[in-house]
Scaffold this active site. Sequence first.
Site, PDB file in Angstrom:
ATOM      1  N   LYS A  83       0.864  -1.179   0.000  1.00 32.66           N
ATOM      2  CA  LYS A  83       0.000   0.000   0.000  1.00 32.66           C
ATOM      3  C   LYS A  83       0.900   1.228   0.000  1.00 32.66           C
ATOM      4  O   LYS A  83       2.097   1.127   0.236  1.00 32.66           O
ATOM      5  CB  LYS A  83      -0.866   0.013   1.262  1.00 32.66           C
ATOM      6  N   HIS A  84       0.281   2.391  -0.209  1.00 31.26           N
ATOM      7  CA  HIS A  84       1.101   3.599  -0.251  1.00 31.26           C
ATOM      8  C   HIS A  84       1.617   3.949   1.142  1.00 31.26           C
ATOM      9  O   HIS A  84       0.969   3.663   2.136  1.00 31.26           O
ATOM     10  CB  HIS A  84       0.286   4.759  -0.803  1.00 31.26           C
ATOM     11  N   SER A  85       2.784   4.576   1.177  1.00 32.42           N
ATOM     12  CA  SER A  85       3.311   5.069   2.446  1.00 32.42           C
ATOM     13  C   SER A  85       2.303   6.015   3.055  1.00 32.42           C
ATOM     14  O   SER A  85       1.616   6.737   2.344  1.00 32.42           O
ATOM     15  CB  SER A  85       4.595   5.857   2.233  1.00 32.42           C
ATOM     16  N   ALA A 115       4.063   0.112  -3.616  1.00 32.61           N
ATOM     17  CA  ALA A 115       2.966   0.812  -4.287  1.00 32.61           C
ATOM     18  C   ALA A 115       3.384   2.202  -4.761  1.00 32.61           C
ATOM     19  O   ALA A 115       2.840   2.727  -5.731  1.00 32.61           O
ATOM     20  CB  ALA A 115       1.775   0.933  -3.345  1.00 32.61           C
ATOM     21  N   ASP A 116       4.354   2.803  -4.078  1.00 27.57           N
ATOM     22  CA  ASP A 116       4.772   4.161  -4.447  1.00 27.57           C
ATOM     23  C   ASP A 116       5.634   4.186  -5.698  1.00 27.57           C
ATOM     24  O   ASP A 116       5.916   5.244  -6.241  1.00 27.57           O
ATOM     25  CB  ASP A 116       5.559   4.800  -3.295  1.00 27.57           C
TER      26      ASP A 116
END
Length: 626
Positions: free
Chosen positions: A259-261, A269-270
Amino acid sequence: MAGAGSAGRALAALLLAASVLSAALLAPGGSSTPDLDKKKHVELKMDQALLLIHNELPETNLTVYWNFDRCYHCLLQVLATVPQSRKAGRPGVAAVAVGTQHGSILQLNDTAEDKEVCRLEYKFGEFGNYSFLVKHVRDGVSEIACDLVVNKEPVDSNLPVCIAFLVGVALVIVVSFLRFLLSLEDFQNWISKAINSRETDRLINSELGSPSRASDPQPEAWRRSAAPLRLRCVDTFRGMALILMVFVNYGGGKYWYFKHSSWNGLTVADLVFPWFVFIMGASIFLSMASILQRGCSKLRLLGKIVWRSFLLICIGIFVVNPNYCLGPLSWEKARIPGVLQRLGATYFVVAVLELLFAKPVPETCALERSCFSLLDITASWPQWLFVLILEGVWLALTFFLPVPGCPTGYLGPGGIGDGGRYRNCTGGAAGYVDRLLLGDQHLYQHPSSAVLYHTEVAYDPEGILGTINSIVMAFLGVQAGKILLYYKDQTRGILIRFAAWGCLLGLVSVALTKASENEGFIPVNKNLWSVSYVTTLSSLAFLILLALYPVVDVKGLWTGAPFFYPGMNSILVYVGHEVFASYFPFQWKLGDQQSHKEHLVQNTVATALWVLIAYVLYKKKVFWKI
Ligand SMILES: *[C@@H]1O[C@H](CO)[C@@H](O)[C@H](O)[C@H]1NC(C)=O
Ligand SMILES: *[C@@H]1O[C@H](CO)[C@@H](O)[C@H](O)[C@H]1NC(C)=O
Ligand SMILES: *[C@@H]1O[C@H](CO)[C@@H](O)[C@H](O)[C@H]1NC(C)=O
Ligand SMILES: *[C@@H]1O[C@H](CO)[C@@H](O)[C@H](O)[C@H]1NC(C)=O
């Protein structure tokens, strides 16, 4: 020559078989959630552990504060209060769920005086059962001892990822082996003698009225001899970013690193979006150069650029606003920014910039073997000037725009970060500009900063200010495209330039971030699309091209499959995966919502299906171009 075709088919079949197999292997064989302590009403979710806090102190109520150590400069949050011990042997007990993705900080204070009793830094494990005992060392002595006891060992959350990875590696090995076999002439002869497969094939095909195999369309376009420069490594790289993007958008097995930070830092994800932007930049240049070479007028091209950007933005607004969230024809809460919108805007600026200053590719450089100049850079000085000015605008706005109620130049997440002093300052100037120009209601309402930092204001990760930096990213992609075209017959020259750019941008990132997550001048940040984020990701992009170009295009050791296929049909795969996200077979009801492995299987199968769809469409020559 049927090698490529049959290998592709074998690959497709294997992919499906492997997904089914891993689904069967990892299927919900009995729920993995432990029996829950019903009395205490703690229902464990994924990425949580049970913590029982025993207070054996007779005259002290305890307040338990907690947070992840990854939450930078965060206020500790009240987790529970543990009552004092009523009599010896009857400690006060509180049962709480604690997160397990990162290390935890536990602080136990005396409730009445708010003075520290003990403090613990520990990484809990998923579905573990822990007791934390607070007691006097000996009766009558004021010294206090705190002990952590593991009642039940946690499960290994990362096991499914490891299995999936090994299955993937096994698949690659099997496919490579098959391809190798198919490339052996003897083996082909043996096969066709052993089972007269071609004959059967021909019969079946003529029965169904399909063309025979011999006239199958073969993907010959990438061969080096083909005239227009369509580089397979570019499509492969795009496909890799796209497939990774589909996987993380579908949930990535609900692992935090897919998932994003929450704010600063870099997760898997980033990585994908900037790479996508970078590749778009490279493609803009490559296709524009070939179109202009064919004598298309600049004005017509400009019209095309405007139309494409407009379409991208419209499709984007359609994709980010599923109507069941909004009710009938409501404009009040429609989100305006988004991934495709940003791509559209970036495309527009970079393409127009390149069109305005387009020059014919100098033949001398492509031919002369000794051409080691910086021609690719000096020839485009007006574009560089423009992009540097644009970057100056980003820096000036970010660091000098006064934001009411917030410190100027604030780059933090707000919320409980920075000691909770700037709660509504999420994203500093970037957030302020969006809220001012677009309005709270038209922004993304669930930013990733809410996860760790409990932010309350809307913040859009695809906002206006960040678009400046995505233009810079795309422009670095244009530079990669220029290198590929200007020095197209000098493999060494191309590789040296890719390596140089990779190192240079990497060094800039190290300087900007002081090689740390949170302490640098400008930390790497996906929500802000900070400069260091752009330099880090473009450095990685150059290094990936450095690896892909010789393997895929020069030596032809790898066709880029299976990433190549989605890379050829990116708009279709992107829009398709968004629109059909909640349809079978991309999603189904899980036996255990709290199991990483079930989510992982679901997301992997869904992602593999999109690869398969892209493959079938490629074979059928269906491409969605806008
Ligand atoms: C956790 O461990 C404690 C102590 O062994 C036990 O009493 C409790 O039932 C366990 N809870 C769960 C949910 O397993
Ligand atoms: C602890 O809390 C209980 C109930 O809230 C209260 O009756 C008791 O006086 C408190 N003890 C101390 C030492 O404050
Ligand atoms: C807990 O106690 C420490 C040390 O006495 C104090 O600094 C802190 O403010 C108290 N509260 C919290 C939430 O940490
Ligand atoms: C922050 O915003 C929230 C909701 O928009 C509001 O309730 C709160 O009062 C604001 N806090 C500050 C410190 O401005």
